[in-house]
Design an enzyme around this catalytic site. Structure first.
Site, PDB file in Angstrom:
ATOM      1  N   ASN A   1       0.824  -1.106  -0.037  1.00 33.88           N
ATOM      2  CA  ASN A   1      -0.021  -0.003  -0.054  1.00 33.88           C
ATOM      3  C   ASN A   1       0.898   1.230   0.049  1.00 33.88           C
ATOM      4  OD1 ASN A   1       0.582   0.779   2.787  1.00 33.88           O
ATOM      5  ND2 ASN A   1      -0.376  -1.315   3.132  1.00 33.88           N
TER       6      ASN A   1
ATOM      7  N   ASP B   1      -4.351  -5.945   4.742  1.00 37.94           N
ATOM      8  CA  ASP B   1      -5.500  -6.913   5.465  1.00 37.94           C
ATOM      9  C   ASP B   1      -5.408  -8.215   5.007  1.00 37.94           C
ATOM     10  OD1 ASP B   1      -5.937  -4.946   7.229  1.00 37.94           O
ATOM     11  OD2 ASP B   1      -7.579  -4.022   5.502  1.00 37.94           O
TER      12      ASP B   1
ATOM     13  N   LYS C   1     -11.153  -3.209  18.898  1.00 38.61           N
ATOM     14  CA  LYS C   1      -9.727  -3.588  18.965  1.00 38.61           C
ATOM     15  C   LYS C   1      -9.117  -3.245  20.511  1.00 38.61           C
ATOM     16  CE  LYS C   1      -8.834  -2.962  14.147  1.00 38.61           C
ATOM     17  NZ  LYS C   1      -7.786  -3.384  13.130  1.00 38.61           N
TER      18      LYS C   1
ATOM     19  N   PHE D   1      -4.133   3.381  14.923  1.00 35.44           N
ATOM     20  CA  PHE D   1      -4.510   4.410  13.762  1.00 35.44           C
ATOM     21  C   PHE D   1      -5.866   3.739  12.626  1.00 35.44           C
ATOM     22  CE2 PHE D   1      -1.331   7.761  13.092  1.00 35.44           C
ATOM     23  CZ  PHE D   1      -0.599   7.571  14.156  1.00 35.44           C
TER      24      PHE D   1
ATOM     25  N   LYS E   1       7.938 -17.634 -10.664  1.00 29.88           N
ATOM     26  CA  LYS E   1       7.194 -16.311 -11.177  1.00 29.88           C
ATOM     27  C   LYS E   1       6.036 -16.820 -11.984  1.00 29.88           C
ATOM     28  CE  LYS E   1       8.201 -12.630 -14.392  1.00 29.88           C
ATOM     29  NZ  LYS E   1       8.928 -12.281 -15.604  1.00 29.88           N
TER      30      LYS E   1
HETATM   31  N1  CTP Z   1      -4.029  -3.308  11.901  1.00 28.42           N
HETATM   32  C1  CTP Z   1      -3.220  -4.349  12.392  1.00 28.42           C
HETATM   33  N2  CTP Z   1      -3.179  -5.639  11.929  1.00 28.42           N
HETATM   34  C2  CTP Z   1      -3.863  -5.606  10.612  1.00 28.42           C
HETATM   35  C3  CTP Z   1      -4.717  -4.533   9.941  1.00 28.42           C
HETATM   36  C4  CTP Z   1      -4.585  -3.288  10.754  1.00 28.42           C
HETATM   37  O1  CTP Z   1      -2.502  -4.175  13.354  1.00 28.42           O
HETATM   38  N3  CTP Z   1      -3.920  -6.876  10.156  1.00 28.42           N
HETATM   39  C5  CTP Z   1      -3.790  -1.991  12.901  1.00 28.42           C
HETATM   40  C6  CTP Z   1      -3.314  -0.764  12.127  1.00 28.42           C
HETATM   41  O2  CTP Z   1      -1.635  -0.620  12.471  1.00 28.42           O
HETATM   42  C7  CTP Z   1      -3.896   0.431  12.241  1.00 28.42           C
HETATM   43  C8  CTP Z   1      -5.281  -0.129  12.717  1.00 28.42           C
HETATM   44  O3  CTP Z   1      -5.285  -1.650  12.890  1.00 28.42           O
HETATM   45  O4  CTP Z   1      -3.227   0.915  13.771  1.00 28.42           O
HETATM   46  C9  CTP Z   1      -6.685   0.181  11.767  1.00 28.42           C
HETATM   47  O5  CTP Z   1      -6.152  -0.349  10.617  1.00 28.42           O
HETATM   48  P1  CTP Z   1      -7.034   0.136   9.423  1.00 28.42           P
HETATM   49  O6  CTP Z   1      -6.367  -0.435   8.072  1.00 28.42           O
HETATM   50  O7  CTP Z   1      -7.497   1.508   9.369  1.00 28.42           O
HETATM   51  O8  CTP Z   1      -8.402  -0.860   9.930  1.00 28.42           O
HETATM   52  P2  CTP Z   1      -8.939  -2.353   9.648  1.00 28.42           P
HETATM   53  O9  CTP Z   1      -8.573  -2.975  10.861  1.00 28.42           O
HETATM   54  O10 CTP Z   1      -8.051  -3.054   8.534  1.00 28.42           O
HETATM   55  O11 CTP Z   1     -10.267  -2.211   9.351  1.00 28.42           O
HETATM   56  P3  CTP Z   1     -11.014  -1.808   7.955  1.00 28.42           P
HETATM   57  O12 CTP Z   1     -10.379  -2.748   6.880  1.00 28.42           O
HETATM   58  O13 CTP Z   1     -12.262  -2.036   8.125  1.00 28.42           O
HETATM   59  O14 CTP Z   1     -11.090  -0.338   7.714  1.00 28.42           O
END
Ligand code: CTP
Length: 404
Positions: A210, A279, A341, A323, A289
């Protein structure tokens, strides 16, 4: 206050004498280190008389033998004995050396061995100051956590008028004492910060990731370090340098980030999860590959471990700051993540705004606190935002203790 004043070789070296005097008057013990070029402009004796200390000019003094042996380790001793390194004038050459880690004289070697805050006061010809090479070196140093007192506009020794004149020595001395006497309210804390993106491999040459640059996480690390904390950064792959004096644990995938965070959780008093963790990862990473023979390729993705949720379950008394990057319903989503969380604070920001967010140096965030408070912070530099996050975190911890 123990300050080491590095003097570079530029016309403005004579103003460094005034700076040395101002620092001594402010109550500092000042150790002056001059580059060889600086001694062409000002005599070391001037600084010795003003500071009452021997001035260091060489990594290996003339005479060799035992004197050379003693001085061969002196840069380490000077690095350990002093709390702040001020460099004035910071010439283009010195900034280039610092940015790239050269260590070919006493001052550049000391710079590498020094783990405390660094204050640079650049001075040079306007064209040199605006040259892309100097801009790039300065950007590296700022990102690494160096503080900079910008040069002023004015008439320069080379006969032109423009930016490049050393800032007023009294002003530099003021910044130096502010850095040293500033708040050390994170002294005794161990702050575990995650930063940057993660990369989830598809095959040996491709990955899913990302747009996170790591700038927010590294700004938090710098702010925490400056306020006296021990800082551990678990960092995904980023293109920016880490601040000096913090421990960086490089990781690649969400799973590696989880393992590194859990390994260091025990030591941490505050955990800040600024990383943009992927995620999803591939259910099966291709060992070879993937060739473009098929008309369409589908990737099967499984969820990655939610690190923040896991820490939320294991956090104990630790303060946990998460965050949330959102494209809609910012506050509601932040509140939902705070609850689900088990965080103490969520730092929420709207992505896709001009001039803030991912690669930007600025940010605009809303803090959602466990106490129910919602605080909109005005747009500011990531360094300023980082500082305000820690201000709120400390207040929040007091409020949570008081409520028990
Ligand atoms: N986070 C984490 N582990 C993951 C995904 C996210 O620890 N696998 C943490 C990020 O570091 C951040 C927080 O969760 O502090 C929120 O991340 P965000 O991407 O905004 O939220 P998600 O939990 O992925 O939820 P959504 O996809 O519903 O927005």
């Amino acid at each position: 206050m123990n300050i080491v004043l590095g003097v570079g070789g530029g016309i403005a070296a004579y103003k460094a004498a005034e700076l040395a005097r101002a620092l001594v008057q402010a109550g500092a013990r000042v150790q002056v280190v001059m580059t060889r070029a600086a001694t062409e402009f000002v005599q070391p004796l001037t600084f010795a008389a003003l500071t009452g200390q021997k001035v260091i000019t060489d990594l290996f003094p003339a005479g060799g033998g035992e004197a050379a042996l003693a001085s061969a380790v002196e840069h380490i001793a000077v690095a350990q004995q002093n709390e702040l390194l001020v460099v004035a004038p910071a010439t283009a050459d010195l900034m280039a050396k610092f940015a790239h880690g050269a260590a070919d004289d006493f001052l550049s070697t000391l710079h590498l061995a020094f783990t405390g805050p660094i204050l640079l006061a650049p001075a040079m010809n306007s064209n040199m100051w605006t040259h892309p090479a100097t801009r790039a070196n300065l950007a590296i140093l700022r990102e690494r956590g160096c503080h900079v007192v910008e040069p002023e506009e004015g008439f320069l020794a080379c006969g032109v008028t423009g930016p490049g004149r050393l800032a007023d020595p009294e002003h530099i001395a003021g910044e130096a004492t502010r850095l040293l006497t500033g708040r050390k309210d994170l002294d005794g804390e161990t702050i575990l910060i995650t930063a940057g993106p993660t990369e989830e491999p598809i095959d040996p040459v491709r990955f899913i990731s990302n747009r996170s640059s790591g700038k927010m996480g590294y700004a938090l690390a710098t702010a925490a370090r400056d306020r006296g904390a021990r800082v551990i950064v678990v960092s995904g792959p980023v293109q920016i340098p880490a601040p000096a004096g913090v421990t960086v644990i490089p990781v690649r995938t969400a799973s590696e980030m989880r393992d590194a965070v859990l390994r260091h959780l025990e030591d941490a008093t505050i955990v800040v999860k600024a990383a943009a963790v992927a995620d999803f990862h591939l259910a099966r990473v291709a060992q070879q590959k993937i060739k473009k023979t098929a008309a369409r390729v589908s990737l099967e993705l499984d969820p990655t471990p939610d690190i923040l949720s896991e820490i939320g379950r294991k956090k104990g008394d630790r303060l946990l700051i998460g965050f949330a990057a959102e494209t809609q319903d910012l506050k509601q989503e932040a509140k939902r993540k705070l609850e689900s969380k088990n965080c103490d604070m969520i730092v929420a920001n709207m992505v896709g705004q001009q001039g803030t967010g991912f690669e930007s140096d600025d940010n605009e965030v809303t803090l959602v606190l466990r106490t129910g408070e919602v605080v909109d912070l005005p747009r500011g530099s990531k360094r300023d935002i980082a500082s305000q996050i820690f201000d709120r975190a400390l207040q929040l911890r007091l409020a949570l203790y008081a409520a028990r």
